[in-house]
Write an enzyme that holds these catalytic residues in place. Sequence first.
Site, PDB file in Angstrom:
ATOM      1  N   HIS A  64      -3.365   6.797   2.885  1.00  0.00           N
ATOM      2  CA  HIS A  64      -3.776   5.533   2.272  1.00  0.00           C
ATOM      3  C   HIS A  64      -5.181   5.190   2.768  1.00  0.00           C
ATOM      4  O   HIS A  64      -5.477   5.326   3.951  1.00  0.00           O
ATOM      5  CB  HIS A  64      -2.774   4.445   2.648  1.00  0.00           C
TER       6      HIS A  64
ATOM      7  N   ASN B 154     -10.092  -0.601  -0.076  1.00  0.00           N
ATOM      8  CA  ASN B 154      -8.625  -0.501  -0.048  1.00  0.00           C
ATOM      9  C   ASN B 154      -8.076  -1.003  -1.385  1.00  0.00           C
ATOM     10  O   ASN B 154      -8.216  -2.192  -1.699  1.00  0.00           O
ATOM     11  CB  ASN B 154      -8.112  -1.354   1.120  1.00  0.00           C
TER      12      ASN B 154
ATOM     13  N   CYS C  93       0.814  -1.226   0.000  1.00  0.00           N
ATOM     14  CA  CYS C  93       0.000   0.000   0.000  1.00  0.00           C
ATOM     15  C   CYS C  93       0.846   1.275   0.000  1.00  0.00           C
ATOM     16  O   CYS C  93       0.341   2.370  -0.236  1.00  0.00           O
ATOM     17  CB  CYS C  93      -0.930  -0.003   1.202  1.00  0.00           C
TER      18      CYS C  93
HETATM   19  O1  UT7 Z   1      -3.752  -1.577   3.671  1.00  0.00           O
HETATM   20  C1  UT7 Z   1      -2.765  -2.080   4.493  1.00  0.00           C
HETATM   21  C2  UT7 Z   1      -3.034  -2.106   5.874  1.00  0.00           C
HETATM   22  N1  UT7 Z   1      -4.288  -2.716   6.212  1.00  0.00           N
HETATM   23  C3  UT7 Z   1      -4.961  -2.201   7.188  1.00  0.00           C
HETATM   24  O2  UT7 Z   1      -4.568  -1.203   7.709  1.00  0.00           O
HETATM   25  C4  UT7 Z   1      -6.166  -2.933   7.717  1.00  0.00           C
HETATM   26  C5  UT7 Z   1      -6.131  -2.898   9.201  1.00  0.00           C
HETATM   27  N2  UT7 Z   1      -7.181  -3.610   9.891  1.00  0.00           N
HETATM   28  C6  UT7 Z   1      -8.504  -3.312   9.837  1.00  0.00           C
HETATM   29  O3  UT7 Z   1      -8.950  -2.489   9.066  1.00  0.00           O
HETATM   30  C7  UT7 Z   1      -9.404  -3.999  10.845  1.00  0.00           C
HETATM   31  O4  UT7 Z   1      -8.607  -4.697  11.766  1.00  0.00           O
HETATM   32  C8  UT7 Z   1     -10.441  -4.982  10.227  1.00  0.00           C
HETATM   33  C9  UT7 Z   1     -11.525  -4.196   9.511  1.00  0.00           C
HETATM   34  C10 UT7 Z   1      -9.769  -5.942   9.280  1.00  0.00           C
HETATM   35  C11 UT7 Z   1     -11.106  -5.784  11.361  1.00  0.00           C
HETATM   36  O5  UT7 Z   1     -11.692  -4.908  12.291  1.00  0.00           O
HETATM   37  P1  UT7 Z   1     -11.416  -5.080  13.853  1.00  0.00           P
HETATM   38  O6  UT7 Z   1     -12.225  -4.060  14.527  1.00  0.00           O
HETATM   39  O7  UT7 Z   1      -9.933  -5.026  14.065  1.00  0.00           O
HETATM   40  O8  UT7 Z   1     -11.999  -6.516  14.154  1.00  0.00           O
HETATM   41  P2  UT7 Z   1     -11.252  -7.800  14.763  1.00  0.00           P
HETATM   42  O9  UT7 Z   1     -10.344  -8.413  13.770  1.00  0.00           O
HETATM   43  O10 UT7 Z   1     -10.709  -7.477  16.126  1.00  0.00           O
HETATM   44  O11 UT7 Z   1     -12.479  -8.771  14.972  1.00  0.00           O
HETATM   45  C12 UT7 Z   1     -13.562  -8.471  15.888  1.00  0.00           C
HETATM   46  C13 UT7 Z   1     -14.665  -9.480  15.678  1.00  0.00           C
HETATM   47  C14 UT7 Z   1     -14.171 -10.933  15.662  1.00  0.00           C
HETATM   48  O12 UT7 Z   1     -15.155 -11.738  16.259  1.00  0.00           O
HETATM   49  P3  UT7 Z   1     -15.012 -12.208  17.809  1.00  0.00           P
HETATM   50  O13 UT7 Z   1     -13.726 -12.986  17.870  1.00  0.00           O
HETATM   51  O14 UT7 Z   1     -14.947 -10.934  18.612  1.00  0.00           O
HETATM   52  O15 UT7 Z   1     -16.239 -13.003  18.044  1.00  0.00           O
HETATM   53  C15 UT7 Z   1     -14.114 -11.277  14.196  1.00  0.00           C
HETATM   54  O16 UT7 Z   1     -14.266 -12.652  13.942  1.00  0.00           O
HETATM   55  O17 UT7 Z   1     -15.289  -9.268  14.408  1.00  0.00           O
HETATM   56  C16 UT7 Z   1     -15.305 -10.510  13.666  1.00  0.00           C
HETATM   57  N3  UT7 Z   1     -15.227 -10.189  12.240  1.00  0.00           N
HETATM   58  C17 UT7 Z   1     -16.308  -9.944  11.498  1.00  0.00           C
HETATM   59  N4  UT7 Z   1     -17.619  -9.919  11.774  1.00  0.00           N
HETATM   60  C18 UT7 Z   1     -18.464  -9.629  10.775  1.00  0.00           C
HETATM   61  C19 UT7 Z   1     -14.102 -10.062  11.480  1.00  0.00           C
HETATM   62  N5  UT7 Z   1     -14.439  -9.753  10.215  1.00  0.00           N
HETATM   63  C20 UT7 Z   1     -15.806  -9.670  10.197  1.00  0.00           C
HETATM   64  C21 UT7 Z   1     -16.733  -9.370   9.183  1.00  0.00           C
HETATM   65  N6  UT7 Z   1     -18.056  -9.355   9.518  1.00  0.00           N
HETATM   66  N7  UT7 Z   1     -16.373  -9.086   7.920  1.00  0.00           N
END
Ligand code: UT7
Length: 334
Positions: free
Chosen positions: A255, A285, A114
């Site tokens: 980004h 993204n 990115c």
């Molecule tokens: O471009 C290069 C760099 N990339 C980035 O900067 C991306 C960085 N990361 C992010 O944007 C975020 O971490 C995400 C959008 C990918 C995820 O959001 P988050 O708030 O960090 O969620 P998390 O990974 O901590 O997951 C929280 C919960 C989990 O469930 P439990 O374990 O709490 O029951 C996940 O399984 O959300 C769940 N989850 C979802 N639920 C519904 C993860 N993805 C999804 C989804 N829909 N698509």
Amino acid sequence: MAYAAFRSIGAYVPNKILTNEDLSKMVDTTDEWITKRTGIKERHIAAEDETTSDLGVKAAKLAIERSGVEANEIDMVICATISPDYFCMPSTATIISTKLGLGNATAFDISAACTGFVYILSIAKAFIESGMKKNILIIGAEKLSAITDYTDRGTCILFGDGAGAAVISATENKEEGIIDVHTGADGTYADLLMTPNGGTGSPHDSLEQEAGACYMQMKGNETFKVAVRTLTKDVVEILADNNIQSDQIDHFIPHQANYRIIKAVGDALKMKEEQVVLTVAKYGNTSGASIPMAINDMYEQGKLKSGELMLLDAFGGGLTWGSALVPFSPLSKV
Ligand code: UT7
């Protein structure tokens, strides 16, 4: 002394739209979750027979048309991509250059995920300031849908396809020149974001097996935290090094990975809402293409004027990061 002027911008976005609603029929997710956690509403997806170079060519044509530079004056083409037409060779830049009829201009790709567009901007700046090249076409182009696992809800909701391009040209006028570009990398975080298969680091029994396993994998939450920290630090350093205050920035173009990351960084830097450029809701993204696509959006909406100062800020797999202070310097003033 030659300076490197950011002369023009162009972008291309494929027609097909993949909405949050569409994704909710493919994996266990909802529009509400995606909107709340990322700010993304939809992303564009290239046609099956549309390659990364096809996207890059369309963006580059616009950038060249708007630059006032003739195609035969372009002496270097650099493409930032993690979804190239071919994984080893030829480079996507070479294919783009030939499709555009740019003759024998030097052409190569770089891999900085990115942060790719900031990296190629720094390379263009260095080549021009050294006097080795005069007009450089830089392109961020991605068909991320080709390396996205549409059964993994943690990643497939984030990524989209698109391309952005710019022409960087030599000028004697210091005021027109790119002020500074900072870039860096740290491989100790390599496992946060990677496509583990398809290379010598993870050999497989057959090429078919490798090809089928080339999807992006991400430790989203850890990546999120490092992203906010790094993007903020990057800007603090480049502003301090150049003795520029954040209120002197006309357009802050981070980004476009996640609205929450952009908001956290913007707040930490005390950027006003009107300074921050946001396209993540409609494109998702698009990795190395996200910053030039965002610049092009501003340009086409008449919001980017000659002489205005852009601050670019990127972060991505590698890990890589970079920031740049860039005056918009078109030949015909807008
Ligand atoms: O471009 C290069 C760099 N990339 C980035 O900067 C991306 C960085 N990361 C992010 O944007 C975020 O971490 C995400 C959008 C990918 C995820 O959001 P988050 O708030 O960090 O969620 P998390 O990974 O901590 O997951 C929280 C919960 C989990 O469930 P439990 O374990 O709490 O029951 C996940 O399984 O959300 C769940 N989850 C979802 N639920 C519904 C993860 N993805 C999804 C989804 N829909 N698509």
